[in-house]
Design an enzyme around this catalytic site. Structure first.
Site, PDB file in Angstrom:
ATOM      1  N   ASP A 118       0.851  -1.189   0.000  1.00  0.00           N
ATOM      2  CA  ASP A 118       0.000   0.000   0.000  1.00  0.00           C
ATOM      3  C   ASP A 118       0.889   1.242   0.000  1.00  0.00           C
ATOM      4  OD1 ASP A 118      -1.796   2.115   0.626  1.00  0.00           O
ATOM      5  OD2 ASP A 118      -3.120   0.708   1.666  1.00  0.00           O
ATOM      6  N   LYS A 122      -0.347   9.955   1.255  1.00  0.00           N
ATOM      7  CA  LYS A 122      -0.378  11.188   2.032  1.00  0.00           C
ATOM      8  C   LYS A 122       0.780  11.234   3.030  1.00  0.00           C
ATOM      9  CE  LYS A 122      -5.378  11.752   1.617  1.00  0.00           C
ATOM     10  NZ  LYS A 122      -6.681  11.874   2.329  1.00  0.00           N
ATOM     11  N   GLU A 192      -0.017 -11.165  -8.661  1.00  0.00           N
ATOM     12  CA  GLU A 192      -1.272 -10.913  -9.381  1.00  0.00           C
ATOM     13  C   GLU A 192      -1.387  -9.442  -9.765  1.00  0.00           C
ATOM     14  OE1 GLU A 192      -1.860 -14.352  -6.538  1.00  0.00           O
ATOM     15  OE2 GLU A 192      -1.068 -12.315  -6.364  1.00  0.00           O
TER      16      GLU A 192
END
Length: 212
Positions: A118, A122, A192
């Protein structure tokens, strides 16, 4: 990433102890007992649906692998991949990466893989990135001396901030590619996400760093 709830996932994980490690803390400092050999141990943090970790295990039978994933509804797909491929040198852990020190002692791990983590774009969320200095310290505390991190992402911002984080921590950059699929790198096992993003024309970034 929005996850589809799979209320049956927990039960399925519990029913497959040959792949899913129910109490990983009991193997801290003695993972060789679980795998039944003295092979090096590599871990993938954020293993997703398991394509990478099972692919690596199949290609490298002399190395033990553990795929680590926080979400039950995701790791259950990695379990399906383990069952499908039936590779003996791969296991799964349904735990949080910030708690690695509860499960691994210094020197237990030879390499850490971070694939398509991830990006937390920010600035106020920078501490959540798996390449942030607090995580780099955790990896250092479980890796062998001169242990390695191999990192892949399609996110240029995350890649640039990660290279800076590696440098500021004092890690040695041993490999970098700004366009992996157009390079001469051999032996790449795709995740994937990597297949999906590269099919859309996204550039894949990759780096390898080593603790000094």
């Amino acid at each position: 990433m929005r996850l589809r709830n799979k209320p049956w996932a927990k039960e399925k994980l519990e029913q497959n102890p040959q792949y899913v490690i129910a109490s990983p803390e009991q193997y801290k400092g003695k993972w060789n007992e679980l795998f039944g050999n003295e092979h090096p141990l590599h871990i993938e943090i954020g293993t997703g649906k398991g394509q990478f970790v099972t692919g690596m295990a199949n290609a490298n039978p002399h190395i033990n692998y553990i795929g680590i994933e926080l979400y039950e509804s995701v790791i259950v797909s990695a379990l399906d991949k383990c069952i499908e491929t039936d590779v003996p040198n791969v296991k799964l852990m349904n735990v949080n990466a910030k708690d690695l020190l509860e499960y691994f002692a210094k020197g237990d791990v030879s390499r850490v893989y971070l694939n398509f983590s991830d990006p937390w774009p920010k600035t106020r969320h920078a501490k959540r990135r798996l390449t942030y200095k607090s995580f780099l310290k955790i990896y250092e505390d479980v890796l062998v001396d001169q242990g390695e991190i191999h990192f892949k992402t399609d996110n240029q911002g995350l890649f640039e901030s990660s290279l800076m984080s590696f440098s500021e921590y004092g890690l040695l950059l041993t490999f970098v590619s700004l366009d992996l699929h157009s390079s001469d790198f051999e032996g790449n096992i795709m995740t994937e996400y990597e297949e999906k993003f590269s099919a859309k024309g996204s550039r894949i970034y990759r780096s390898e760093v080593r603790y000094k």
